[in-house]
Design a protein around this motif. Structure first.
Motif, mmCIF file in Angstrom:
data_model
loop_
_atom_site.group_PDB
_atom_site.id
_atom_site.type_symbol
_atom_site.label_atom_id
_atom_site.label_comp_id
_atom_site.label_asym_id
_atom_site.label_seq_id
_atom_site.Cartn_x
_atom_site.Cartn_y
_atom_site.Cartn_z
ATOM 1 N N ARG A 114 0.873 -1.177 0.000
ATOM 2 C CA ARG A 114 0.000 0.000 0.000
ATOM 3 C C ARG A 114 0.904 1.220 0.000
ATOM 4 N NH1 ARG A 114 -2.567 -2.913 4.669
ATOM 5 N NH2 ARG A 114 -4.235 -4.189 3.748
ATOM 6 N N TYR A 115 0.794 2.036 -1.039
ATOM 7 C CA TYR A 115 1.601 3.253 -1.164
ATOM 8 C C TYR A 115 0.689 4.475 -1.102
ATOM 9 C CZ TYR A 115 5.456 0.341 -2.960
ATOM 10 O OH TYR A 115 6.449 -0.588 -3.125
ATOM 11 N N ARG A 116 1.110 5.465 -0.348
ATOM 12 C CA ARG A 116 0.355 6.723 -0.261
ATOM 13 C C ARG A 116 1.321 7.906 -0.336
ATOM 14 N NH1 ARG A 116 -4.835 5.568 1.284
ATOM 15 N NH2 ARG A 116 -5.144 3.570 2.373
ATOM 16 N N LEU A 117 0.940 8.897 -1.117
ATOM 17 C CA LEU A 117 1.682 10.155 -1.200
ATOM 18 C C LEU A 117 0.741 11.270 -0.755
ATOM 19 C CD1 LEU A 117 4.389 11.486 -2.054
ATOM 20 C CD2 LEU A 117 3.340 11.896 -4.291
ATOM 21 N N LEU A 118 1.082 11.920 0.357
ATOM 22 C CA LEU A 118 0.261 12.992 0.923
ATOM 23 C C LEU A 118 0.978 14.321 0.730
ATOM 24 C CD1 LEU A 118 -0.690 11.286 4.316
ATOM 25 C CD2 LEU A 118 -1.844 11.084 2.095
ATOM 26 N N ARG A 119 0.249 15.330 0.248
ATOM 27 C CA ARG A 119 0.838 16.647 -0.020
ATOM 28 C C ARG A 119 0.370 17.646 1.047
ATOM 29 N NH1 ARG A 119 -0.639 21.504 -2.521
ATOM 30 N NH2 ARG A 119 0.962 22.475 -3.857
ATOM 31 N N TYR A 120 1.353 18.239 1.740
ATOM 32 C CA TYR A 120 1.044 19.327 2.666
ATOM 33 C C TYR A 120 1.206 20.676 1.977
ATOM 34 C CZ TYR A 120 1.681 22.730 6.416
ATOM 35 O OH TYR A 120 1.596 23.849 7.212
ATOM 36 N N SER A 121 2.272 20.781 1.195
ATOM 37 C CA SER A 121 2.557 22.007 0.457
ATOM 38 C C SER A 121 3.384 21.621 -0.764
ATOM 39 C CB SER A 121 3.333 22.995 1.333
ATOM 40 O OG SER A 121 4.667 22.558 1.525
ATOM 41 N N PRO A 122 3.654 22.559 -1.681
ATOM 42 C CA PRO A 122 4.481 22.206 -2.848
ATOM 43 C C PRO A 122 5.859 21.674 -2.478
ATOM 44 C CG PRO A 122 3.365 24.293 -3.229
ATOM 45 C CD PRO A 122 3.115 23.932 -1.786
ATOM 46 N N THR A 123 6.322 21.987 -1.265
ATOM 47 C CA THR A 123 7.683 21.569 -0.879
ATOM 48 C C THR A 123 7.696 20.572 0.278
ATOM 49 O OG1 THR A 123 7.865 23.487 0.591
ATOM 50 C CG2 THR A 123 8.708 23.730 -1.668
ATOM 51 N N VAL A 124 6.558 20.083 0.720
ATOM 52 C CA VAL A 124 6.515 19.090 1.797
ATOM 53 C C VAL A 124 5.496 18.009 1.437
ATOM 54 C CG1 VAL A 124 6.026 18.601 4.225
ATOM 55 C CG2 VAL A 124 7.188 20.731 3.594
ATOM 56 N N HIS A 125 5.976 16.767 1.308
ATOM 57 C CA HIS A 125 5.120 15.614 1.055
ATOM 58 C C HIS A 125 5.463 14.510 2.057
ATOM 59 C CE1 HIS A 125 4.849 17.669 -2.847
ATOM 60 N NE2 HIS A 125 3.753 16.951 -3.091
ATOM 61 N N ALA A 126 4.508 13.636 2.273
ATOM 62 C CA ALA A 126 4.734 12.430 3.070
ATOM 63 C C ALA A 126 4.520 11.216 2.168
ATOM 64 C CB ALA A 126 3.781 12.370 4.252
ATOM 65 N N PHE A 127 5.497 10.306 2.169
ATOM 66 C CA PHE A 127 5.347 9.049 1.442
ATOM 67 C C PHE A 127 5.260 7.926 2.460
ATOM 68 C CE2 PHE A 127 7.530 5.307 -0.553
ATOM 69 C CZ PHE A 127 6.453 4.935 -1.342
ATOM 70 N N LEU A 128 4.178 7.158 2.388
ATOM 71 C CA LEU A 128 3.913 6.081 3.332
ATOM 72 C C LEU A 128 3.847 4.763 2.568
ATOM 73 C CD1 LEU A 128 0.975 7.835 5.248
ATOM 74 C CD2 LEU A 128 3.436 8.047 5.697
ATOM 75 N N ALA A 129 4.563 3.767 3.051
ATOM 76 C CA ALA A 129 4.595 2.461 2.388
ATOM 77 C C ALA A 129 4.337 1.366 3.411
ATOM 78 C CB ALA A 129 5.944 2.237 1.706
ATOM 79 N N THR A 130 3.440 0.455 3.084
ATOM 80 C CA THR A 130 3.144 -0.706 3.919
ATOM 81 C C THR A 130 3.229 -1.952 3.058
ATOM 82 O OG1 THR A 130 1.523 0.709 5.046
ATOM 83 C CG2 THR A 130 1.559 -1.608 5.651
ATOM 84 N N PHE A 131 3.841 -3.015 3.602
ATOM 85 C CA PHE A 131 4.050 -4.248 2.838
ATOM 86 C C PHE A 131 3.549 -5.447 3.639
ATOM 87 C CE2 PHE A 131 7.574 -1.343 1.827
ATOM 88 C CZ PHE A 131 7.403 -1.195 0.458
ATOM 89 N N SER A 132 3.009 -6.431 2.936
ATOM 90 C CA SER A 132 2.637 -7.689 3.574
ATOM 91 C C SER A 132 3.891 -8.492 3.884
ATOM 92 C CB SER A 132 1.735 -8.503 2.648
ATOM 93 O OG SER A 132 1.627 -9.838 3.110
ATOM 94 N N HIS A 133 3.939 -9.044 5.098
ATOM 95 C CA HIS A 133 5.092 -9.858 5.493
ATOM 96 C C HIS A 133 5.117 -11.188 4.745
ATOM 97 C CE1 HIS A 133 8.606 -10.005 7.822
ATOM 98 N NE2 HIS A 133 8.126 -9.643 8.985
ATOM 99 N N VAL A 134 4.008 -11.578 4.142
ATOM 100 C CA VAL A 134 4.010 -12.781 3.305
ATOM 101 C C VAL A 134 4.908 -12.571 2.092
ATOM 102 C CG1 VAL A 134 2.573 -14.273 1.848
ATOM 103 C CG2 VAL A 134 1.747 -13.528 4.080
ATOM 104 N N ALA A 135 5.019 -11.326 1.651
ATOM 105 C CA ALA A 135 5.802 -11.022 0.450
ATOM 106 C C ALA A 135 7.237 -10.609 0.757
ATOM 107 C CB ALA A 135 5.118 -9.906 -0.345
ATOM 108 N N LEU A 136 7.441 -9.840 1.785
ATOM 109 C CA LEU A 136 8.760 -9.234 2.024
ATOM 110 C C LEU A 136 9.267 -9.484 3.434
ATOM 111 C CD1 LEU A 136 8.503 -5.661 0.417
ATOM 112 C CD2 LEU A 136 9.756 -7.629 -0.474
ATOM 113 N N ASP A 137 10.581 -9.703 3.540
ATOM 114 C CA ASP A 137 11.259 -9.635 4.824
ATOM 115 C C ASP A 137 11.959 -8.278 4.931
ATOM 116 O OD1 ASP A 137 13.449 -9.888 3.114
ATOM 117 O OD2 ASP A 137 13.877 -11.967 3.670
#
Length: 424
Positions: A114-137
């Protein structure tokens, strides 16, 4: 892969479990959102494991296959967040990540990310990533994120070295490991069966540590080792002829014997089964395997035992799902369901670069960490090693989570990490 099978089976038996990995980045600078999405799409394309699907029909083994490459909303959710202040934006980002971590996974219909890109302003963003443990260590998570930032730094036509080397893919590796486990199956099986025949004594916490839980939350304590103290510890471990990982395991084992009266216990460690040619292949290669540790009388004995056990287990790490099921069954039946368990996880912090410079933007990891409650049915240690730090996170069962018990256990662990064993 056996590591995947464990997480899949646990989720089938206990759907309420949440087993996810995550990352959060604050991105400063004027981000080219389209370029970012292209870089992310390249990373997903290059890492096969991000496109796996998993399903299981009644009475049959789970089946794994590859999906088509995602696009649009299936790849990432982008949102312009209206916040009165950056602090409010930060709280919102942490809440979104916490929600993603609490959601379950259905890999029969969802991608394992699950990927999310959140914009606060033109110069500040938050990138959030969540992964299933079945797929990745943990290693796989680092490789995927490395690909993203290297792709972004190189522009739309750039493909990271990690992505290129992992192009052969996780599915080929899964088949290769199945062949390896069959080829060496008899010898590996006999090693583990002979060990499991030596039954463990029933394990219980020492009576003087037990208290009526004031809450249902486990106690979690963090210790950060830096500076001269860290230099002294690393110098001493080299003098004793052991790695930092072996040093940490020996320290934890001695601490376990402070909370149980028994003289032999099993301590679980995650073992990466990647071959030398697969170091840049993302996936779920890690399996939990037990070290069988006995109480010792000296620091040197503890270190030698930890080193011997770790090397023996790593040499027999390519276990089949059948062997792994047998190990888990034998350990779970060694005592009643409420017996405490113990584990050590050691993370090489060099895998996780905390800051990335991509043209005019800088991505800093860890800016939006959610508050999560760690759970333990015994005592679990997580050690994250960096160039100039060693961060220890100890989680204790609620039954030994009184302030006095926690102080006692932490004091012992710290003294042992420093190279001394009180009372010996």
């Amino acid at each position: 892969m056996p590591g995947q099978r464990i997480h899949h089976d646990d989720l089938m038996c206990s759907p309420e479990l949440r087993t996810s990995l995550y990352a959060s980045y604050r991105i400063d600078g004027e981000l080219d959102v389209n370029g970012f999405i292209v870089a992310l799409s390249q990373a997903v394309k290059s890492h096969e494991v991000l496109r796996i699907g998993v399903s299981q029909e009644p009475g049959r083994d789970p089946r794994q296959w590859l999906r088509e490459e995602p696009g649009g909303g299936s790849l990432i959710s982008c949102r312009n967040v209206q916040s009165a202040s950056e602090e409010q934006f930060n709280r919102y980002a942490r809440a979104v990540l916490a929600k993603d971590l609490s959601d379950s996974w259905d890999l029969g219909s969802q991608y394992p990310f699950r990927y999310r890109l959140l914009r606060y302003s033109p110069t500040v963003h938050a990138f959030l990533a969540t992964f299933s443990h079945v797929a990745l260590d943990g290693r796989g998570r680092s490789l995927v994120l490395q690909s993203l930032w290297q792709n972004l730094a190189g522009g739309e036509r750039h493909t990271s070295p990690v992505s290129e080397s992992s192009a052969a893919g996780f599915m080929d590796s899964a088949l290769r490991h199945a062949e390896i486990s069959l080829a060496g199956g008899a010898r590996t099986s006999e090693f583990w069966l002979s060990r499991l025949r030596q039954k463990l004594p029933p394990v219980r916490f020492s009576a003087d540590l037990l208290t009526e839980p004031a809450s249902r939350e486990c106690a979690t304590e963090r210790v950060l080792v830096q500076g001269e103290r860290l230099e002294r510890i690393r110098s001493l471990s080299r003098l004793k002829g052991c790695s930092e990982f072996q040093w940490v395991v020996a320290a934890f084992a001695d601490t376990v014997f402070e909370v149980v009266p028994q003289d032999r216990v099993a301590i679980m460690i995650p073992v990466d089964t990647r071959l030398a040619s697969e170091q840049n292949v993302s996936g779920m290669f890690t399996v939990p395997l037990p070290l069988f540790i006995e109480r010792t009388e000296s620091l040197d004995q503890s270190i030698r035992q930890a080193r011997r056990e770790i090397l023996s287990v790593i040499a027999r790490r390519n276990v089949s799902s059948t062997i792994l099921d047998g190990i888990r069954e034998a350990l779970s039946s060694a005592d009643s369901a409420d017996a405490p368990g113990f584990s050590v996880t050691y993370v090489n912090g060099q895998w996780n670069q905390s800051e990335w410079h991509c043209g005019d933007v800088v991505a800093q990891e860890g800016a939006y960490r959610p508050r999560v409650s760690l759970h333990s049915t015994g005592m679990d240690l997580r050690a994250v090693s960096g160039d100039d730090s060693l961060e220890l996170t100890l989680t204790l069962d609620v039954k030994i989570s009184s302030p006095d018990a926690v102080c006692r256990v932490i004091a012992f662990l710290e003294s042992r990490i420093d190279g001394s064993i009180p009372g010996r």
